[in-house]
Design a protein around this motif. Structure first.
Motif, PDB file in Angstrom:
ATOM      1  N   LEU A  38      31.392 -35.299 -73.642  1.00  0.00           N
ATOM      2  CA  LEU A  38      31.412 -36.762 -73.657  1.00  0.00           C
ATOM      3  C   LEU A  38      31.930 -37.322 -72.338  1.00  0.00           C
ATOM      4  CD1 LEU A  38      32.740 -37.379 -77.279  1.00  0.00           C
ATOM      5  CD2 LEU A  38      30.431 -37.807 -76.443  1.00  0.00           C
ATOM      6  N   ARG A  39      32.974 -36.697 -71.817  1.00  0.00           N
ATOM      7  CA  ARG A  39      33.511 -37.160 -70.518  1.00  0.00           C
ATOM      8  C   ARG A  39      32.466 -37.025 -69.418  1.00  0.00           C
ATOM      9  NH1 ARG A  39      37.949 -33.866 -72.097  1.00  0.00           N
ATOM     10  NH2 ARG A  39      39.714 -35.091 -72.898  1.00  0.00           N
ATOM     11  N   GLU A  40      31.775 -35.890 -69.409  1.00  0.00           N
ATOM     12  CA  GLU A  40      30.797 -35.635 -68.352  1.00  0.00           C
ATOM     13  C   GLU A  40      29.585 -36.547 -68.482  1.00  0.00           C
ATOM     14  OE1 GLU A  40      28.049 -31.951 -66.631  1.00  0.00           O
ATOM     15  OE2 GLU A  40      29.626 -31.560 -68.097  1.00  0.00           O
ATOM     16  N   ARG A  41      29.122 -36.738 -69.709  1.00  0.00           N
ATOM     17  CA  ARG A  41      27.891 -37.507 -69.915  1.00  0.00           C
ATOM     18  C   ARG A  41      28.103 -39.002 -69.745  1.00  0.00           C
ATOM     19  NH1 ARG A  41      24.396 -36.484 -75.259  1.00  0.00           N
ATOM     20  NH2 ARG A  41      24.243 -34.469 -74.210  1.00  0.00           N
ATOM     21  N   TYR A  42      29.226 -39.526 -70.273  1.00  0.00           N
ATOM     22  CA  TYR A  42      29.413 -40.972 -70.309  1.00  0.00           C
ATOM     23  C   TYR A  42      30.529 -41.476 -69.393  1.00  0.00           C
ATOM     24  CZ  TYR A  42      26.542 -40.356 -74.470  1.00  0.00           C
ATOM     25  OH  TYR A  42      25.535 -40.013 -75.330  1.00  0.00           O
ATOM     26  N   GLY A  43      31.415 -40.590 -68.965  1.00  0.00           N
ATOM     27  CA  GLY A  43      32.495 -41.012 -68.085  1.00  0.00           C
ATOM     28  C   GLY A  43      33.601 -41.785 -68.764  1.00  0.00           C
ATOM     29  N   CYS A  44      33.643 -41.750 -70.090  1.00  0.00           N
ATOM     30  CA  CYS A  44      34.649 -42.508 -70.822  1.00  0.00           C
ATOM     31  C   CYS A  44      35.876 -41.638 -71.090  1.00  0.00           C
ATOM     32  CB  CYS A  44      34.089 -43.021 -72.131  1.00  0.00           C
ATOM     33  SG  CYS A  44      33.546 -41.710 -73.253  1.00  0.00           S
ATOM     34  N   ARG A  45      36.953 -42.296 -71.512  1.00  0.00           N
ATOM     35  CA  ARG A  45      38.140 -41.559 -71.928  1.00  0.00           C
ATOM     36  C   ARG A  45      37.885 -40.899 -73.277  1.00  0.00           C
ATOM     37  NH1 ARG A  45      42.896 -45.674 -72.175  1.00  0.00           N
ATOM     38  NH2 ARG A  45      41.179 -47.157 -72.556  1.00  0.00           N
ATOM     39  N   VAL A  46      38.381 -39.699 -73.440  1.00  0.00           N
ATOM     40  CA  VAL A  46      38.307 -39.004 -74.723  1.00  0.00           C
ATOM     41  C   VAL A  46      39.737 -38.651 -75.113  1.00  0.00           C
ATOM     42  CG1 VAL A  46      37.360 -37.071 -76.019  1.00  0.00           C
ATOM     43  CG2 VAL A  46      36.040 -38.078 -74.154  1.00  0.00           C
ATOM     44  N   LEU A  47      40.209 -39.265 -76.207  1.00  0.00           N
ATOM     45  CA  LEU A  47      41.586 -39.109 -76.647  1.00  0.00           C
ATOM     46  C   LEU A  47      41.630 -38.456 -78.026  1.00  0.00           C
ATOM     47  CD1 LEU A  47      42.944 -42.664 -75.697  1.00  0.00           C
ATOM     48  CD2 LEU A  47      42.938 -40.607 -74.284  1.00  0.00           C
ATOM     49  N   SER A  48      42.815 -38.111 -78.445  1.00  0.00           N
ATOM     50  CA  SER A  48      42.991 -37.656 -79.818  1.00  0.00           C
ATOM     51  C   SER A  48      42.824 -38.839 -80.757  1.00  0.00           C
ATOM     52  CB  SER A  48      44.381 -37.042 -79.991  1.00  0.00           C
ATOM     53  OG  SER A  48      45.376 -38.057 -79.918  1.00  0.00           O
ATOM     54  N   ASN A  49      42.619 -38.567 -82.037  1.00  0.00           N
ATOM     55  CA  ASN A  49      42.466 -39.646 -83.011  1.00  0.00           C
ATOM     56  C   ASN A  49      43.678 -40.573 -83.021  1.00  0.00           C
ATOM     57  OD1 ASN A  49      39.911 -38.878 -83.909  1.00  0.00           O
ATOM     58  ND2 ASN A  49      40.748 -37.453 -85.408  1.00  0.00           N
ATOM     59  N   ALA A  50      44.874 -39.984 -82.996  1.00  0.00           N
ATOM     60  CA  ALA A  50      46.099 -40.790 -83.029  1.00  0.00           C
ATOM     61  C   ALA A  50      46.219 -41.664 -81.783  1.00  0.00           C
ATOM     62  CB  ALA A  50      47.319 -39.888 -83.167  1.00  0.00           C
ATOM     63  N   GLU A  51      45.917 -41.096 -80.627  1.00  0.00           N
ATOM     64  CA  GLU A  51      46.000 -41.858 -79.376  1.00  0.00           C
ATOM     65  C   GLU A  51      44.971 -42.983 -79.360  1.00  0.00           C
ATOM     66  OE1 GLU A  51      47.424 -38.369 -76.241  1.00  0.00           O
ATOM     67  OE2 GLU A  51      45.306 -38.566 -76.794  1.00  0.00           O
ATOM     68  N   ALA A  52      43.748 -42.692 -79.823  1.00  0.00           N
ATOM     69  CA  ALA A  52      42.697 -43.702 -79.827  1.00  0.00           C
ATOM     70  C   ALA A  52      43.035 -44.846 -80.780  1.00  0.00           C
ATOM     71  CB  ALA A  52      41.360 -43.068 -80.224  1.00  0.00           C
ATOM     72  N   ALA A  53      43.653 -44.536 -81.910  1.00  0.00           N
ATOM     73  CA  ALA A  53      44.014 -45.570 -82.884  1.00  0.00           C
ATOM     74  C   ALA A  53      44.977 -46.577 -82.289  1.00  0.00           C
ATOM     75  CB  ALA A  53      44.632 -44.925 -84.116  1.00  0.00           C
ATOM     76  N   VAL A  54      45.845 -46.126 -81.402  1.00  0.00           N
ATOM     77  CA  VAL A  54      46.817 -47.018 -80.762  1.00  0.00           C
ATOM     78  C   VAL A  54      46.190 -47.757 -79.587  1.00  0.00           C
ATOM     79  CG1 VAL A  54      48.999 -47.104 -79.501  1.00  0.00           C
ATOM     80  CG2 VAL A  54      48.772 -45.603 -81.493  1.00  0.00           C
ATOM     81  N   ALA A  55      45.362 -47.053 -78.800  1.00  0.00           N
ATOM     82  CA  ALA A  55      44.849 -47.618 -77.557  1.00  0.00           C
ATOM     83  C   ALA A  55      43.686 -48.581 -77.750  1.00  0.00           C
ATOM     84  CB  ALA A  55      44.423 -46.483 -76.614  1.00  0.00           C
ATOM     85  N   ALA A  56      42.867 -48.369 -78.765  1.00  0.00           N
ATOM     86  CA  ALA A  56      41.639 -49.161 -78.933  1.00  0.00           C
ATOM     87  C   ALA A  56      41.921 -50.493 -79.609  1.00  0.00           C
ATOM     88  CB  ALA A  56      40.624 -48.369 -79.754  1.00  0.00           C
ATOM     89  N   ASP A  57      41.159 -51.508 -79.233  1.00  0.00           N
ATOM     90  CA  ASP A  57      41.227 -52.810 -79.912  1.00  0.00           C
ATOM     91  C   ASP A  57      40.401 -52.813 -81.184  1.00  0.00           C
ATOM     92  OD1 ASP A  57      42.849 -53.967 -77.907  1.00  0.00           O
ATOM     93  OD2 ASP A  57      41.084 -54.307 -76.660  1.00  0.00           O
TER      94      ASP A  57
END
Length: 254
Positions: free
Chosen positions: A29-48
């Motif tokens: 995913l990082r290579e194809r799209y260049g986006c951040r890839v986080l753990s589920n817990a980290e994403a739950a906090v970071a995402a709007d």
């Protein structure tokens, strides 16, 4: 599909976060799209906005892990076919807004049809956020949640019906003596033109069909055969079967 469609539609990759169970998938995913890839817990906090886009049978395990980390002010958007918003609220803090979405694979070419429904705690503002999220992928429409199983049957699975029809018509073209590529090109362009006419003319499909159907002509002979073989009834039965399967998925994962 959602991630690919958003990137193709021009969303800044620094606004997108993905999660993955396997390290090799995260690297892909990082290579194809260049986006951040986080753990589920980290994403739950970071995402709007937290989009749940997994197979329905995997949603329970994911939500059991993810739910405790989602604050009540975060919007949860479900793309899981068949699962009602009440399925997700079981794993979330009371009052967390959930929006149910059914889109389809033409999102990959910015021509999706996306139906959006509010859960018990989702407001008009939350629906607006979901619409902004999916608008770059095509058209959006708001429907009551009790219509989502019908939406799944009609437009969620709909592209497969058209591909099936094109496959059958291609085979028919070959049977009639056309090279495969010629038959394919004829059908695809005819489908594109017909869809644009339906979208832009505002005419009922019956009227558009009648404009092609001359008395005692070739088209009416073909339509008679379609009716003789029960094609209309078969389509009705197929969509009912798809709707019923969506209901079964909800019951099995309830």
């Amino acid at each position: 599909m959602l991630l690919s469609g958003l990137v193709k539609a021009g969303w800044p990759v620094d606004h997108l976060i993905a999660t993955a169970r396997r390290p090799e998938r995260a690297a892909e995913l990082r290579e194809r799209y260049g986006c951040r890839v986080l753990s589920n817990a980290e994403a739950a906090v970071a995402a709007d906005v937290i989009a749940i886009a997994v197979k329905p049978q995997d949603a329970g395990v994911l939500m059991a892990e993810l739910g405790p980390h989602i604050p009540a002010d975060k919007l949860v958007v479900s793309l899981c076919a068949g699962l009602p918003t009440t399925f997700f609220t079981k794993f979330l803090v009371a009052g967390t807004p959930v929006v149910r979405v059914m889109t389809n694979t033409p999102a990959l070419v910015d021509e999706a049809m996306t139906a959006i429904s509010a859960g018990a705690h989702a407001t008009a503002e939350h629906l607006g956020v979901a619409e902004e999220l999916f608008k770059p992928l095509g058209r959006t429409i708001r429907v009551p949640e009790n219509q989502q199983d019908a939406v799944t049957a009609l437009s969620g699975s709909g592209p497969a019906y058209f591909f099936y029809l094109v496959e059958a018509m291609t085979d028919a073209g070959i049977l009639l003596g056309l090279p495969r590529q010629v038959a394919h090109d004829l059908i695809v362009q005819t489908a594109i033109g017909s869809a644009i006419m339906l979208r832009d003319s505002g005419e009922h499909p019956v009227k558009l069909r009648e404009a092609v159907t001359s008395p005692a002509g070739t088209t009416i002979s073909a339509i008679r055969e379609l009716e003789n073989h029960g094609v209309r009834a078969a389509l009705l039965g197929a969509l009912e079967a798809a709707r019923d399967r969506a209901r079964e998925i909800a019951a099995q994962n309830g």
